[in-house]
Design an enzyme around this catalytic site. Structure first.
Site, PDB file in Angstrom:
ATOM      1  N   CYS A 364       4.827  -3.612   1.720  1.00 12.71           N
ATOM      2  CA  CYS A 364       5.472  -4.165   1.317  1.00 12.71           C
ATOM      3  C   CYS A 364       7.190  -4.638   1.216  1.00 12.71           C
ATOM      4  CB  CYS A 364       5.483  -4.081  -0.556  1.00 12.71           C
ATOM      5  SG  CYS A 364       5.110  -5.896  -2.037  1.00 12.71           S
ATOM      6  N   HIS A 452      -0.558  -2.816   0.619  1.00 16.77           N
ATOM      7  CA  HIS A 452       0.110  -1.120   0.202  1.00 16.77           C
ATOM      8  C   HIS A 452      -1.350  -0.403  -0.053  1.00 16.77           C
ATOM      9  CE1 HIS A 452       3.143  -1.701  -2.664  1.00 16.77           C
ATOM     10  NE2 HIS A 452       2.801  -2.890  -3.468  1.00 16.77           N
TER      11      HIS A 452
END
Length: 537
Positions: A364, A452
């Site tokens: 991310c 994630h």
């Protein structure tokens, strides 16, 4: 109106053990056949999880998500702790379980998520006034859960005796008053001073709040519990409230944590199953950059379960020496943490690591940092028009947008199924020289993903670690591991999580008075004695 039995688990401090006790009770009471829901009115955490609407696609641990990166949007995000509590309860996670989520973007301002969706920001001053609309949303969510479940187990935040904030409180005693629910306070005996903290928590409350505080639980006790008996008797005599259990410290307890208090200090100590073996015998060495505003640090939990992986959280360039894999994790403030990384010289250390054949995984915000450029035209993170060079290890570019992406994607990489979740404002574009990689890009031994939770997919994690093990810095360091072929460990992250949730429930059955706790929830708080000085207010 609420119809469920309810109980609020508060704590003498943050990190006293509220989350552990609530999770244990969720699993224990669910095993008794009750329809249980966890609830936390307001959570302050950068460790969050994407959840779908009831009946929608499930994320990691829920298995059947089929939404791709551009697939249907999930309902929203909640604190990771409430997600794992829902898993423990066997209940579909939903935004009502954590209706207000504050995600710190600095020391004095937090981004607000209400019922799973972005809702502006609040300043530190707003903790004193200006939160009435958040309280309204929280109470409505609680009422909704209580109308659909047999038992709602609520978790407080910080301490219920934050007397400077009591007027606007809706997560501790404010919630207890709204639901007319009994409160049990958890104290961490490992910190010392637990008896004073428990008694003082009661004494400082105003009379109407004291009447709801019905008992105590001690947490993290080591040794002979009989040594506590004199103190517990005197505490009950002084406060008029019983201790309903002493929860033990256990080396195998592990949960998806909600805040950075749970991130290991950057001392280079191994964690997970490799800790007992020590660095000398660990086959793969993983260094995780402990960013100041680290988020979703549970992304690396699965690595800590691998028996041949040494996992360290680090903050200094020298700590990358000898690492096979460097992980640049997620962050709530990509531009600020990129500046911090440069100020410490970690940018040069990461580049040197790659030049020597080491692998890097950016997740991310960490993925965005590895790219060529990051632009924030609308000031989503900071100053409008900001444009910053990334580390240049990938050719991708990032552009922040006001709308947050919340998805539960699934795909395949290295021939293995992968699921994950997306929570980000940054949109990435791969460079011409980048190869495709699940949720991001790859260039040689540098990997970046906006997803994630991918390492919780057992097959993918095993294949990725095997890729890291081929050559890399281990061989470059001359320690004889060049060309080493890593065999799959057979570790199942999902089974490990379930085993630990069952362990929590087993410990609760053995060490807590579950019948008394359930009786409190069903009957409500009994008339409790009042203590000075709070009783006079």
């Amino acid at each position: 109106m609420p119809v469920a039995a309810s109980l609020l688990i508060a704590g003498t401090t943050s990190d006293a053990g509220k989350t552990v006790v609530v999770t244990a009770l969720c699993r224990a009471f669910a095993r008794r056949g009750l329809k249980v829901a966890p609830f936390k009115a307001q959570n302050m955490s950068n460790n969050s999880m994407v959840v779908s609407s009831p009946g929608g696609p499930k994320g990691p641990g829920g298995s059947d998500s089929s939404a791709g990166s551009d697939g249907p949007s999930a309902t929203g995000e909640i604190g990771r702790a409430q997600w794992i509590q829902a898993v423990a309860a066997g209940a579909p996670p939903e935004p009502a379980m954590n209706p207000v989520l504050l995600k710190p973007g600095g020391d004095r301002r937090s981004h607000v998520v209400v019922m799973g969706q972005p809702a502006g920001s609040v300043s530190s001053r707003d903790f004193v006034d200006g939160r009435a609309h958040l309280a309204e949303a929280a109470f409505a969510a609680y009422d909704d859960l209580a109308s659909r479940h047999d038992l709602v187990i609520c978790e407080g935040a910080g301490s219920p005796t934050e007397i400077n904030l009591r007027a606007s409180d809706y997560v501790n005693m404010g919630l207890a008053r709204h639901g007319d629910m009994p409160v049990v306070v958890v104290g961490d005996i490992d910190r010392g001073g637990v008896f004073a903290a428990l008694y003082g928590t009661v004494a400082l409350l105003e009379a109407a709040d004291q009447r709801l505080l019905a008992g105590f639980v001690l947490n993290k006790f080591r040794g002979d519990a009989s040594l506590l008996t004199p103190g517990l008797r005197e505490l009950e005599a002084l406060s008029g409230r019983p201790t309903l259990g002493v929860f033990p410290w256990h080396p195998d307890l592990w949960l998806d944590s909600e805040d950075a208090l749970a991130v290991p200090a950057p001392v280079g100590a191994a964690s997970g199953a490799a800790a007992s073996a020590g660095a000398a015998t660990a086959a793969l060495r993983v260094a995780v950059i402990r960013l100041p505003r680290i988020s979703n640090f549970t992304d690396v939990d699965a690595l800590g379960l691998e028996p041949d992986v040494e996992l360290r959280f680090v903050t200094e360039p020298r700590d990358l020496a000898g690492a096979d894999l460097v992980v640049v994790p997620g962050t709530r403030a990509t531009l600020d943490d990129l500046a911090w990384l440069r100020a410490r010289g970690l940018n040069r250390a990461i580049s040197t690591h790659v030049e020597r054949g080491g692998a890097v995984l950016g997740i991310c915000g960490g993925c965005q940092m590895l790219g060529r450029e990051i632009a924030d035209p609308d000031g989503t993170e900071g100053h409008p028009g900001a444009r910053v060079d990334g580390l240049g290890l990938l050719g991708l570019t990032t552009r922040f947008a006001a709308e947050k992406a919340l998805r539960l994607p699934a795909g395949r990489e290295f021939g293995e199924d992968v699921t994950g979740y997306e929570i980000h404002h940054g949109r990435i574009t791969r460079g011409d020289d980048d190869d495709e990689f699940i949720g991001g890009a790859r260039r040689g031994r540098v990997f970046g993903t906006m997803w994630h939770g991918t390492l919780e997919s057992d097959g993918f994690r095993s294949a990725f670690l095997a890729e890291v093990a081929r050559g890399g810095s281990a061989g470059a360091a001359g320690d004889g591991r060049a060309g080493w072929v890593r065999e799959a460990s057979g570790v199942s992250f999902g089974r490990a999580r379930e085993a630990r949730l069952d362990l929590l429930a087993d410990l609760a059955e053995e060490h807590l008075d579950l019948d008394a706790l359930l009786g409190l929830a069903q009957a409500g708080a009994p008339a409790m004695p009042l203590l000075e000085p709070g009783a006079s207010r």
